[in-house]
Enzyme design. Structure first.
Site, PDB file in Angstrom:
ATOM      1  N   TYR A 162       0.668  -0.987  -0.046  1.00  0.00           N
ATOM      2  CA  TYR A 162       0.035   0.089  -0.001  1.00  0.00           C
ATOM      3  C   TYR A 162       0.951   1.567  -0.030  1.00  0.00           C
ATOM      4  O   TYR A 162       0.360   2.292  -0.253  1.00  0.00           O
ATOM      5  CB  TYR A 162      -0.887   0.252   1.270  1.00  0.00           C
ATOM      6  CG  TYR A 162      -1.937  -0.901   1.207  1.00  0.00           C
ATOM      7  CD1 TYR A 162      -1.845  -1.852   0.179  1.00  0.00           C
ATOM      8  CD2 TYR A 162      -2.962  -0.990   2.131  1.00  0.00           C
ATOM      9  CE1 TYR A 162      -3.085  -2.815   0.123  1.00  0.00           C
ATOM     10  CE2 TYR A 162      -3.928  -2.100   1.985  1.00  0.00           C
ATOM     11  CZ  TYR A 162      -3.994  -2.944   1.082  1.00  0.00           C
ATOM     12  OH  TYR A 162      -5.026  -3.801   0.919  1.00  0.00           O
ATOM     13  N   ASP A 188      -5.497  -7.148   5.394  1.00  0.00           N
ATOM     14  CA  ASP A 188      -6.583  -6.480   5.071  1.00  0.00           C
ATOM     15  C   ASP A 188      -7.650  -7.395   4.726  1.00  0.00           C
ATOM     16  O   ASP A 188      -8.882  -7.211   5.181  1.00  0.00           O
ATOM     17  CB  ASP A 188      -6.290  -5.527   3.940  1.00  0.00           C
ATOM     18  CG  ASP A 188      -7.395  -4.540   3.684  1.00  0.00           C
ATOM     19  OD1 ASP A 188      -8.665  -4.487   4.480  1.00  0.00           O
ATOM     20  OD2 ASP A 188      -7.173  -3.647   2.593  1.00  0.00           O
ATOM     21  N   ASP A 236     -11.013  -9.145   7.448  1.00  0.00           N
ATOM     22  CA  ASP A 236     -12.273  -8.907   7.027  1.00  0.00           C
ATOM     23  C   ASP A 236     -13.097 -10.509   7.195  1.00  0.00           C
ATOM     24  O   ASP A 236     -13.987 -10.551   7.671  1.00  0.00           O
ATOM     25  CB  ASP A 236     -12.595  -8.534   5.663  1.00  0.00           C
ATOM     26  CG  ASP A 236     -13.047  -6.926   5.864  1.00  0.00           C
ATOM     27  OD1 ASP A 236     -12.533  -6.470   7.064  1.00  0.00           O
ATOM     28  OD2 ASP A 236     -13.596  -6.530   5.043  1.00  0.00           O
TER      29      ASP A 236
END
Ligand code: NAD
Length: 360
Positions: free
Chosen positions: A142, A249, A253
């Site tokens: 990122y 990430d 989730d």
């Protein structure tokens, strides 16, 4: 008596409603365990934009730095959706993370026995699941450079991101992983893609090296594709997972959804020194804001995480977590977790019942 200064960032939407419950909880346990909480409140997100024109006023960040822990509720809402990016509420959140150097994101996925039917997986697969995903938050693909869309020599365009981790970046997130595992079941699974990526092999080597300093933690490694499969196949095998930004990430989730109830999930973001930020995973729920319908329990469980991971008060955290289980056991439910035969209550009432249970 221990003294703690806590910065409260209620933010937008249901934020102030759920924060009020969290503050009451802290006051009650503070009295019981002889802890003194000094609260200071500051604007962030939409309310800060309305008051000052900026989503993260300098004074708010300063106040956060100058405290032992930051409790954040949620930010955002329809009213601010069309502002330019630098003025959006979410920019305030990113600014807070960067400003406090929060490089570790801790997201638990714990099945509460009373809510087991909210999961989309079978009871026998998810019961007793209690996983903590420790995700690296400020590095990896990122943030790595070069990044962007570039034109090649042939004139074709090419999108580029770079996955990179330095020794110090790996070591500090690994240490959070090992120390988190020490506070939990003593098992740490590091997730990478070392069979394909050099950066991942390097990650694996560093973590294996560091493991010598944590002989009480049982370390294992999994490739990310296998980890994703194992999470839905037999999630009980996991205790603590540590992984990079991108893998974390996605896996956090997936792990969270094992529980089926996003309104119940807390999270913590920690830095090298200075205060961490503790907040629910959910957003500001503008559709139910101001209607006394919000579930305050994710915010309350965020308070428990603050006590466990920032203030080193595990017994107080245990007490709060047990209190949450007890109100569910007594059948109280807000709309988001309501099921047949249960008692539907609003945010305030849920808070009152919890305070009663905690006061016993
Ligand atoms: P959301 O999590 O706010 O809401 C999704 C759905 O879940 C809604 O139907 C909402 O009513 C419900 N819900 C969420 N929390 C609840 C709670 N505690 N009790 C009962 N019901 C609850 O996500 P969204 O609708 O995608 O986003 C709304 C706003 O929140 C947006 O502006 C978004 O940018 C922001 N947001 C903020 C954060 C944060 O502050 N960390 C995280 C996610 C989204």
């Amino acid at each position: 008596m221990m003294n703690y200064r806590i910065t409260l960032l209620p933010g937008d939407g249901i934020g102030p409603e759920i924060m009020a419950v969290a503050v009451d909880v802290l006051k009650v346990v503070g009295n019981q365990f002889n802890l003194n909480f000094e609260f200071q409140e500051a604007p962030i997100g939409g309310v800060a934009i309305d008051a000052t024109g900026k989503p993260l006023p300098t004074e708010t960040l300063e106040m956060c730095r100058n405290s032992n822990g930051v409790l954040l509720a949620a930010i955002g809402g329809y009213k601010w959706d069309n502002l330019p990016r630098h003025q959006r509420p979410e920019t305030g959140l990113l600014g807070l993370r960067a400003g406090l150097g929060l490089f570790a994101n801790l997201r638990p996925a714990k099945i509460l026995p009373q809510l087991i039917d909210a999961s989309t997986l079978k009871r026998e697969i998810v019961e007793e699941v209690d996983i903590m995903v420790v995700r690296e938050l400020t590095g990896g693909v990122y943030f790595g450079r070069p990044k962007g869309v570039f034109e090649t020599e042939t004139g074709e365009k090419r999108g580029v991101n770079t996955m990179a981790y330095s020794e110090s970046e790996i070591d500090r997130i690994a240490r959070v992983g090992f120390e988190t595992a020490q506070k939990r079941g003593g098992k740490l699974c590091s997730v990478d893609k070392a069979n394909v990526l050099e950066v991942s092999q390097f990650w694996r080597d560093r973590i294996t090296l560091l493991a010598q300093e944590y002989p009480d933690v049982e370390l294992s490694h999994l490739y990310v594709d296998n980890a994703a499969m194992q999470l839905v196949r037999w999630p009980k095998q996991f205790d603590t997972i540590v992984t990079g930004n991108l893998f974390g990430d996605i896996l956090s989730d997936a792990a969270a959804m094992l529980t089926g109830s996003i309104g119940m999930l807390p999270s913590a973001s920690l830095g090298a020194s200075g205060p961490g930020v503790f907040e629910p995973v959910h957003g500001s729920a503008p559709d139910i804001a101001g209607q006394d319908k919000a579930n305050p329990l994710a915010q309350v469980l965020s308070v428990a995480m603050m006590l466990r991971y920032a203030l080193e008060q595990p017994l107080v955290a245990d007490k709060i977590e047990k209190g949450v289980l007890e109100v569910l056991e007594q059948g109280y439910r807000t709309g988001d977790i309501m099921s047949e035969g249960m008692k539907l209550v609003g945010c305030q009432k849920m808070g009152e019942v919890l305070l009663e249970v905690l006061s016993l």
